[in-house]
Scaffold this motif. Structure first.
Motif, PDB file in Angstrom:
ATOM      1  N   PRO A 253       0.806  -1.230   0.000  1.00  0.00           N
ATOM      2  CA  PRO A 253       0.000   0.000   0.000  1.00  0.00           C
ATOM      3  C   PRO A 253       0.834   1.273   0.000  1.00  0.00           C
ATOM      4  N   LEU A 254       2.022   1.222   0.552  1.00  0.00           N
ATOM      5  CA  LEU A 254       2.839   2.437   0.628  1.00  0.00           C
ATOM      6  C   LEU A 254       3.122   3.006  -0.749  1.00  0.00           C
ATOM      7  N   ARG A 255       3.317   2.137  -1.731  1.00  0.00           N
ATOM      8  CA  ARG A 255       3.661   2.623  -3.072  1.00  0.00           C
ATOM      9  C   ARG A 255       2.478   3.340  -3.723  1.00  0.00           C
ATOM     10  N   THR A 256       1.290   2.843  -3.532  1.00  0.00           N
ATOM     11  CA  THR A 256       0.130   3.552  -4.090  1.00  0.00           C
ATOM     12  C   THR A 256      -0.162   4.824  -3.304  1.00  0.00           C
ATOM     13  N   MET A 257       0.080   4.796  -2.002  1.00  0.00           N
ATOM     14  CA  MET A 257      -0.169   5.978  -1.173  1.00  0.00           C
ATOM     15  C   MET A 257       0.790   7.103  -1.539  1.00  0.00           C
ATOM     16  N   VAL A 258       2.062   6.788  -1.688  1.00  0.00           N
ATOM     17  CA  VAL A 258       3.046   7.814  -2.047  1.00  0.00           C
ATOM     18  C   VAL A 258       2.725   8.390  -3.423  1.00  0.00           C
ATOM     19  N   ALA A 259       2.399   7.512  -4.374  1.00  0.00           N
ATOM     20  CA  ALA A 259       2.065   7.999  -5.713  1.00  0.00           C
ATOM     21  C   ALA A 259       0.859   8.936  -5.661  1.00  0.00           C
ATOM     22  N   THR A 260      -0.156   8.560  -4.918  1.00  0.00           N
ATOM     23  CA  THR A 260      -1.358   9.393  -4.814  1.00  0.00           C
ATOM     24  C   THR A 260      -1.047  10.758  -4.214  1.00  0.00           C
ATOM     25  N   LYS A 261      -0.362  10.764  -3.095  1.00  0.00           N
ATOM     26  CA  LYS A 261      -0.099  12.026  -2.393  1.00  0.00           C
ATOM     27  C   LYS A 261       0.807  12.951  -3.197  1.00  0.00           C
ATOM     28  N   LYS A 262       1.820  12.392  -3.840  1.00  0.00           N
ATOM     29  CA  LYS A 262       2.754  13.248  -4.584  1.00  0.00           C
ATOM     30  C   LYS A 262       2.108  13.804  -5.853  1.00  0.00           C
ATOM     31  N   ILE A 263       1.352  12.977  -6.581  1.00  0.00           N
ATOM     32  CA  ILE A 263       0.694  13.497  -7.785  1.00  0.00           C
ATOM     33  C   ILE A 263      -0.289  14.604  -7.410  1.00  0.00           C
ATOM     34  N   GLN A 264      -1.031  14.408  -6.344  1.00  0.00           N
ATOM     35  CA  GLN A 264      -1.939  15.463  -5.887  1.00  0.00           C
ATOM     36  C   GLN A 264      -1.163  16.723  -5.504  1.00  0.00           C
ATOM     37  N   GLU A 265      -0.055  16.544  -4.852  1.00  0.00           N
ATOM     38  CA  GLU A 265       0.765  17.689  -4.440  1.00  0.00           C
ATOM     39  C   GLU A 265       1.323  18.434  -5.644  1.00  0.00           C
ATOM     40  N   TRP A 266       1.570  17.714  -6.732  1.00  0.00           N
ATOM     41  CA  TRP A 266       2.173  18.308  -7.920  1.00  0.00           C
ATOM     42  C   TRP A 266       1.148  18.867  -8.897  1.00  0.00           C
ATOM     43  N   TYR A 267      -0.097  18.966  -8.495  1.00  0.00           N
ATOM     44  CA  TYR A 267      -1.091  19.555  -9.384  1.00  0.00           C
ATOM     45  C   TYR A 267      -0.780  21.029  -9.561  1.00  0.00           C
ATOM     46  N   ALA A 268      -0.626  21.447 -10.815  1.00  0.00           N
ATOM     47  CA  ALA A 268      -0.239  22.823 -11.111  1.00  0.00           C
ATOM     48  C   ALA A 268      -1.436  23.722 -11.397  1.00  0.00           C
ATOM     49  N   GLY A 269      -2.587  23.131 -11.695  1.00  0.00           N
ATOM     50  CA  GLY A 269      -3.782  23.906 -11.979  1.00  0.00           C
ATOM     51  C   GLY A 269      -4.259  23.761 -13.404  1.00  0.00           C
ATOM     52  N   ASP A 270      -5.553  24.030 -13.609  1.00  0.00           N
ATOM     53  CA  ASP A 270      -6.181  24.039 -14.923  1.00  0.00           C
ATOM     54  C   ASP A 270      -5.949  22.740 -15.703  1.00  0.00           C
ATOM     55  N   GLY A 271      -5.964  21.619 -14.983  1.00  0.00           N
ATOM     56  CA  GLY A 271      -5.850  20.313 -15.621  1.00  0.00           C
ATOM     57  C   GLY A 271      -4.445  19.783 -15.768  1.00  0.00           C
ATOM     58  N   PHE A 272      -3.441  20.550 -15.390  1.00  0.00           N
ATOM     59  CA  PHE A 272      -2.050  20.138 -15.567  1.00  0.00           C
ATOM     60  C   PHE A 272      -1.404  19.733 -14.239  1.00  0.00           C
ATOM     61  N   TYR A 273      -0.708  18.609 -14.269  1.00  0.00           N
ATOM     62  CA  TYR A 273       0.170  18.230 -13.175  1.00  0.00           C
ATOM     63  C   TYR A 273       1.607  18.525 -13.563  1.00  0.00           C
ATOM     64  N   SER A 274       2.404  18.876 -12.583  1.00  0.00           N
ATOM     65  CA  SER A 274       3.844  18.956 -12.781  1.00  0.00           C
ATOM     66  C   SER A 274       4.415  17.550 -12.666  1.00  0.00           C
ATOM     67  N   ASP A 275       5.410  17.248 -13.469  1.00  0.00           N
ATOM     68  CA  ASP A 275       6.046  15.931 -13.406  1.00  0.00           C
ATOM     69  C   ASP A 275       7.214  16.018 -12.442  1.00  0.00           C
ATOM     70  N   GLY A 276       6.903  15.932 -11.156  1.00  0.00           N
ATOM     71  CA  GLY A 276       7.906  16.178 -10.131  1.00  0.00           C
ATOM     72  C   GLY A 276       7.765  17.601  -9.630  1.00  0.00           C
ATOM     73  N   PRO A 277       8.682  18.041  -8.783  1.00  0.00           N
ATOM     74  CA  PRO A 277       8.553  19.373  -8.171  1.00  0.00           C
ATOM     75  C   PRO A 277       8.590  20.527  -9.163  1.00  0.00           C
ATOM     76  N   GLN A 278       9.251  20.330 -10.315  1.00  0.00           N
ATOM     77  CA  GLN A 278       9.413  21.429 -11.273  1.00  0.00           C
ATOM     78  C   GLN A 278       8.547  21.185 -12.498  1.00  0.00           C
ATOM     79  N   PHE A 279       7.763  22.199 -12.888  1.00  0.00           N
ATOM     80  CA  PHE A 279       6.873  22.055 -14.043  1.00  0.00           C
ATOM     81  C   PHE A 279       7.662  22.140 -15.345  1.00  0.00           C
TER      82      PHE A 279
END
Length: 460
Positions: A253-279
């Motif tokens: 479960p940790l792998r799905t949890m980390v993926a979920t939390k980080k992708i949500q954290e990297w949401y840049a807005g207007d339908g776009f996610y950042s691929d990692g900390p930098q867009f």
């Protein structure tokens, strides 16, 4: 997928036909200089051009099987219906991979073209790339029930080849045994294999024998040795675990949890996610992030390991992204060639066609306009000389053979992710996506002075 950070952690194509340089296949066919079925792949014929080279049955313009005539070809006099065109093209792209894999000859016969400065161990990774990516796009089509049409017969044959290819890929005694156990790249392409099973569980997982299923599970668990890069790779690890959960296997479960939390954290807005900390402005929201994030969250929701709020939010964001994608398709079917992995071609539009498959296109985007826009894109890319080599394999490039745009992680196998632009073939021919009359997409309306829907950013 994005390798820049991973490379720091671990060591690191056709139908050219008999055409004059620079001519598209369509232009050559109109001049009577090339047979559209020259590769021997069934279904490239539009019903009016005779298949005189391969001697194989083709799907004609009515969807029925027709036998090839002998002699010279006729000039095309009718337009190939969109569904037929998509089926024929998907076969043309996938057949070299699927057929060779079913025979245990993929490693023997697939060419190995690499991008400039290529930095991976290609012989250890490119074959799983080719097969896993290719069948992930085929899966929805192969999940349709069998029928007596020419398309149905072709689909059944392809499904049988894919199933045998899966058996070979995880059988250590097969010459096409695929590498899951060394290098980091297999984590990426095993995720596409898992996505294949998640998209077509009854067609491509259930029929496998128990020994093959056990082999698949064993190989997938070996991937836990890999430390994912801090970007979209977190989703690859999450997809593997989500698939294991979906079939009742032990999962992390940790792998799905980390993926979920980080992708949500990297949401840049207007339908776009950042691929990692930098867009970065590229198509990774299409190649990976939206489709895999929503697929992973759906499994978690179905297995009561995730929240409906997370899934609904991710779907809304994908819908907004797809709405923007549809607007980026120019009136002539071109789109901006930018960012990493441009050679992945139609996979860039995976969110748009996945939402069509799910009947969840954004408001104001009609299925027929997506169908017509995607057909235009495909013709721009795949009708161009050089996109395929003379043996029918994809070559590096966006439109034609353009190896200079390939990345340091791109080889022949990488290119077969493009099948993910064909997900709407999982809809039956009677679905409005295929059955509705042709419709203009947004850019065509804009640049012909017609009424269009106003666009606004969103805050979810």
């Amino acid at each position: 997928m994005e390798r820049r950070n991973f490379i720091k952690i671990a060591p690191l194509a056709g139908l050219a036909g008999a055409m004059a340089p620079g001519k598209t296949l369509a232009a050559a066919a109109n001049e009577g200089t090339v047979n559209n079925a020259a590769t021997g792949i069934p279904g490239i014929n539009g019903g009016t051009v005779n298949n005189t080279i391969s001697g194989e049955t083709v799907i004609n313009a009515t969807g029925a099987a027709s036998e090839p005539a002998e002699g010279t070809i006729n000039k095309a006099t009718s337009v190939i219906p969109d569904r037929q065109y998509h089926v024929n093209l998907l076969q043309r792209i996938s057949r070299p991979v699927v057929e060779n894999m079913s025979k245990g000859t993929l490693k023997q016969n697939m060419p190995l073209e690499k991008g400039p400065g290529y930095g991976l161990a290609a012989e250890k990774v490119t074959y799983l790339e080719a097969f896993g990516r290719c069948i992930s796009g085929l899966a929805p089509w192969l999940a349709l029930p069998d029928d007596a049409t020419a398309e149905g017969k072709l689909r059944k044959q392809t499904r049988e080849q894919v199933l045998q290819g899966i058996v070979n890929g995880v059988n250590p005694a097969s010459p096409d045994y695929l590498n899951f156990r060394t290098e980091g790249q297999p984590l990426v392409d095993a995720a596409y294999l898992c996505q294949t099973f998640m998209r077509a569980p009854e067609a491509l997982w259930a029929p496998l024998d128990n020994a093959t299923k056990a082999n698949v599970v064993k190989e997938l668990k070996e991937l836990r040795r890999i430390r994912p890069a801090y970007n979209n790779w977190l989703l690859f690890a999450g997809m593997v675990e989500a698939f294991l959960l979906s079939i009742g296997e032990e999962w992390e479960p940790l792998r799905t949890m980390v993926a979920t939390k980080k992708i949500q954290e990297w949401y840049a807005g207007d339908g776009f996610y950042s691929d990692g900390p930098q867009f970065s402005l590229d198509y990774y929201n299409g190649y990976v992030i939206h489709p895999m994030f929503t697929d992973m969250l759906k499994v978690l929701l179905d297995k009561k390991q995730g929240s409906k709020a997370d899934y609904d939010q991710a779907m809304k964001r994908m819908q907004r992204f797809a709405e923007l994608q549809e607007r980026m398709i120019a009136p002539d079917g071109t789109y901006p060639a930018l960012g990493r992995s441009m050679t992945y071609r139609t996979a860039a539009f995976q969110p748009l066609v996945q939402l069509a498959l799910l009947h969840q296109l954004p408001e104001g985007v009609a299925p027929a306009q997506v169908r017509c826009a995607m057909t235009a894109i495909m013709k721009k890319i795949f009708d161009m000389e050089g996109t395929f080599d003379k043996q029918g394999w994809l070559q590096l490039g966006v439109c034609g053979h353009q190896p200079e745009v390939a990345d340091v992680y791109t080889s022949t196998g990488s290119l077969y992710i493009c099948t993910n632009g064909f997900l709407a073939l999982g809809l039956p021919a009677t679905d409005p996506f295929w059955a509705d009359p042709a419709a203009e997409w947004t850019a065509q309306k804009v640049w012909s002075g017609k009424t269009i829907r106003k666009d606004y950013h969103v805050n979810y």
